[in-house]
Write an enzyme that holds these catalytic residues in place. Structure first.
Site, PDB file in Angstrom:
ATOM      1  N   CYS A   1       0.806  -1.232   0.000  1.00 43.76           N
ATOM      2  CA  CYS A   1       0.000   0.000   0.000  1.00 43.76           C
ATOM      3  C   CYS A   1       0.835   1.277   0.000  1.00 43.76           C
ATOM      4  O   CYS A   1       0.305   2.348  -0.284  1.00 43.76           O
ATOM      5  CB  CYS A   1      -0.966  -0.004   1.173  1.00 43.76           C
TER       6      CYS A   1
ATOM      7  N   HIS B   1      -2.831   7.456   2.414  1.00 46.01           N
ATOM      8  CA  HIS B   1      -3.318   6.151   1.941  1.00 46.01           C
ATOM      9  C   HIS B   1      -4.765   5.985   2.387  1.00 46.01           C
ATOM     10  O   HIS B   1      -5.103   6.222   3.551  1.00 46.01           O
ATOM     11  CB  HIS B   1      -2.429   5.053   2.525  1.00 46.01           C
TER      12      HIS B   1
ATOM     13  N   ASN C   1     -10.056   0.232   0.051  1.00 47.82           N
ATOM     14  CA  ASN C   1      -8.594   0.202   0.027  1.00 47.82           C
ATOM     15  C   ASN C   1      -8.119  -0.400  -1.293  1.00 47.82           C
ATOM     16  O   ASN C   1      -8.264  -1.591  -1.518  1.00 47.82           O
ATOM     17  CB  ASN C   1      -8.084  -0.622   1.215  1.00 47.82           C
TER      18      ASN C   1
HETATM   19  O1  UT7 Z   1      -3.336  -0.886   3.981  1.00 47.13           O
HETATM   20  C1  UT7 Z   1      -3.577  -1.327   5.299  1.00 47.13           C
HETATM   21  C2  UT7 Z   1      -4.742  -2.272   5.222  1.00 47.13           C
HETATM   22  N1  UT7 Z   1      -5.329  -2.635   6.466  1.00 47.13           N
HETATM   23  C3  UT7 Z   1      -6.132  -1.865   7.204  1.00 47.13           C
HETATM   24  O2  UT7 Z   1      -6.359  -0.704   6.983  1.00 47.13           O
HETATM   25  C4  UT7 Z   1      -6.791  -2.515   8.390  1.00 47.13           C
HETATM   26  C5  UT7 Z   1      -6.588  -1.798   9.680  1.00 47.13           C
HETATM   27  N2  UT7 Z   1      -7.497  -2.351  10.671  1.00 47.13           N
HETATM   28  C6  UT7 Z   1      -8.798  -1.977  10.731  1.00 47.13           C
HETATM   29  O3  UT7 Z   1      -9.203  -1.105   9.996  1.00 47.13           O
HETATM   30  C7  UT7 Z   1      -9.696  -2.650  11.713  1.00 47.13           C
HETATM   31  O4  UT7 Z   1      -8.923  -3.433  12.610  1.00 47.13           O
HETATM   32  C8  UT7 Z   1     -10.778  -3.524  11.029  1.00 47.13           C
HETATM   33  C9  UT7 Z   1     -11.749  -2.609  10.264  1.00 47.13           C
HETATM   34  C10 UT7 Z   1     -10.131  -4.507  10.066  1.00 47.13           C
HETATM   35  C11 UT7 Z   1     -11.560  -4.288  12.076  1.00 47.13           C
HETATM   36  O5  UT7 Z   1     -12.113  -3.385  13.025  1.00 47.13           O
HETATM   37  P1  UT7 Z   1     -11.969  -3.693  14.572  1.00 47.13           P
HETATM   38  O6  UT7 Z   1     -12.659  -2.610  15.282  1.00 47.13           O
HETATM   39  O7  UT7 Z   1     -10.514  -3.899  14.859  1.00 47.13           O
HETATM   40  O8  UT7 Z   1     -12.826  -5.028  14.716  1.00 47.13           O
HETATM   41  P2  UT7 Z   1     -12.390  -6.433  15.315  1.00 47.13           P
HETATM   42  O9  UT7 Z   1     -11.445  -7.138  14.409  1.00 47.13           O
HETATM   43  O10 UT7 Z   1     -12.000  -6.252  16.751  1.00 47.13           O
HETATM   44  O11 UT7 Z   1     -13.782  -7.205  15.276  1.00 47.13           O
HETATM   45  C12 UT7 Z   1     -14.888  -6.755  16.065  1.00 47.13           C
HETATM   46  C13 UT7 Z   1     -16.070  -7.622  15.772  1.00 47.13           C
HETATM   47  C14 UT7 Z   1     -15.783  -9.121  15.881  1.00 47.13           C
HETATM   48  O12 UT7 Z   1     -16.918  -9.742  16.460  1.00 47.13           O
HETATM   49  P3  UT7 Z   1     -16.933 -10.135  18.014  1.00 47.13           P
HETATM   50  O13 UT7 Z   1     -15.782 -11.086  18.195  1.00 47.13           O
HETATM   51  O14 UT7 Z   1     -16.766  -8.860  18.761  1.00 47.13           O
HETATM   52  O15 UT7 Z   1     -18.285 -10.762  18.191  1.00 47.13           O
HETATM   53  C15 UT7 Z   1     -15.664  -9.557  14.432  1.00 47.13           C
HETATM   54  O16 UT7 Z   1     -16.001 -10.905  14.235  1.00 47.13           O
HETATM   55  O17 UT7 Z   1     -16.529  -7.401  14.428  1.00 47.13           O
HETATM   56  C16 UT7 Z   1     -16.698  -8.665  13.759  1.00 47.13           C
HETATM   57  N3  UT7 Z   1     -16.446  -8.461  12.329  1.00 47.13           N
HETATM   58  C17 UT7 Z   1     -17.413  -8.139  11.456  1.00 47.13           C
HETATM   59  N4  UT7 Z   1     -18.736  -7.939  11.611  1.00 47.13           N
HETATM   60  C18 UT7 Z   1     -19.444  -7.595  10.517  1.00 47.13           C
HETATM   61  C19 UT7 Z   1     -15.268  -8.541  11.674  1.00 47.13           C
HETATM   62  N5  UT7 Z   1     -15.459  -8.258  10.361  1.00 47.13           N
HETATM   63  C20 UT7 Z   1     -16.776  -8.011  10.210  1.00 47.13           C
HETATM   64  C21 UT7 Z   1     -17.571  -7.652   9.100  1.00 47.13           C
HETATM   65  N6  UT7 Z   1     -18.890  -7.466   9.296  1.00 47.13           N
HETATM   66  N7  UT7 Z   1     -17.053  -7.475   7.850  1.00 47.13           N
END
Ligand code: UT7
Length: 321
Positions: free
Chosen positions: A115, A248, A278
């Site tokens: 990225c 980015h 992204n």
């Molecule tokens: O170029 C760099 C590329 N990468 C990035 O930019 C990613 C950087 N990271 C992030 O933006 C965030 O960490 C994410 C958007 C990927 C995830 O957000 P988060 O607030 O860190 O969520 P999490 O991984 O802690 O998940 C929270 C909950 C989980 O459920 P439980 O365990 O709390 O019941 C996940 O299973 O959200 C759930 N979850 C979803 N729910 C609906 C994970 N993905 C999804 C989804 N839809 N697509």
């Protein structure tokens, strides 16, 4: 003093937007509310089957070359950033050169910094222009990340999209790029990767994106503000004198956190992540071109571009547009 200056910008998004609601309708176990709240993404674009990174790159490049008032034959260097190349080889840059009809024997090569690839490519091309070895560089970020998404992994498949962006760099006595910085720390390679390869006619490992989202988030906010201050210091520009930050486009929360750390109001930050998700190496030039074409970014303004991505890699570029 000779500067490398942006002479023209271009970008391209394939097909129609695919909304979060469309993904739900396709059977992804997610919701518009979750994706918008956590990422700011509302839609992304996907290349058609058979449409490769070089096909997206050629559309963006034609627009950038036209905006620069040049013809493809004027380009003697192509530096193309991608993590989703058309082939193992030849490079996507040489395929792009061919599709643009360039037959002047100029140089063309790919760089791989995920990225932060476009910002890396810009920093590399700048050195060629300033050295005098090349006159007109086409710098491109082009990706078809849809090809490496696991549709059974909702934590990653809702985040990415396809697209391309390009700029033409040329030598100028007027200020252009003021400072660039490129960095890497390979010890973080496992938090964002596609840990597969092709061997003996088979995929060995995984051909899909794997990510520790929270680790990536924390790392990204830290290095994006660090590299922003690094290039501002090197270019002798105070943060308050910056006209535009073009970061980015991965996640609106990462962008907001970085702006906050830099004490920069969001009115000075270009954000396009809502419309295309992204797009990895394509995201910075897509955002830049959008803001140039809608009249936000004007000639003479001070612009900071920055990226962070797998590797881990991170980079910044400060310029007078
Ligand atoms: O170029 C760099 C590329 N990468 C990035 O930019 C990613 C950087 N990271 C992030 O933006 C965030 O960490 C994410 C958007 C990927 C995830 O957000 P988060 O607030 O860190 O969520 P999490 O991984 O802690 O998940 C929270 C909950 C989980 O459920 P439980 O365990 O709390 O019941 C996940 O299973 O959200 C759930 N979850 C979803 N729910 C609906 C994970 N993905 C999804 C989804 N839809 N697509």
């Amino acid at each position: 003093m000779t500067y490398a200056r942006i002479l023209g910008t271009g970008s391209f998004l394939p097909g129609d937007p695919v909304t979060n609601h469309d993904l739900v309708a396709r059977g992804i176990h997610t919701s518009d509310e979750w994706v918008v709240e956590r990422t700011g993404i509302r839609a992304r674009h996907f290349a058609a089957p058979g449409q490769a990174a070089s096909d997206l790159a050629v559309e963006a490049s034609v627009r950038a070359i036209h905006a620069a008032g040049l013809s493809p034959q004027d380009i003697d260097l192509i530096v193309l950033a991608t993590s989703t190349p058309d082939y193992v080889f030849p490079s996507t840059a040489t395929l792009l050169q061919h599709k643009l009809g360039i037959k002047n024997g100029g140089a063309a090569f790919d760089i791989q910094a995920v990225c932060s690839g476009f910002t890396y490519a810009l920093a590399i091309a700048e050195k060629f222009i300033r050295s005098g070895s090349h006159k007109r560089a086409l710098v491109v970020g082009a990706e078809v990340f849809s090809r490496i998404l696991d549709w059974n992994d909702r934590t990653t498949c809702v985040l990415f999209g396809d697209g391309a962006g390009a700029v033409v760099l040329g030598a100028s006595e007027e200020p252009g790029l003021l400072a660039t910085a490129i960095h890497a720390d390979g010890s973080y390679n496992s938090i964002l990767s596609v840990p597969g390869t092709v061997s003996g006619g088979q995929v060995i490992g995984s051909p899909f994106i794997q990510m520790d989202g929270q680790a990536v988030f924390k790392f990204a906010v830290r290095v994006l503000s660090e590299v922003a201050h690094e290039v501002l210091d090197a270019g002798g520009v105070a943060p308050a004198d910056l006209d535009w930050l073009v970061p980015h486009q991965a996640n609106i929360r990462i962008i907001q956190s970085t702006a906050k750390k830099m004490h920069l109001p969001m009115e000075k930050v270009v954000t396009t992540v809502a419309g295309h998700g992204n797009t990895s190496a394509a995201s910075v030039p897509l955002a830049l071109d959008t803001a140039v074409r809608d009249g936000r970014i004007q000639r003479g303004q001070t612009v900071l571009m920055e990226g962070v991505g797998g590797g881990f890699t991170w980079a910044g570029a400060l310029l007078k547009f």
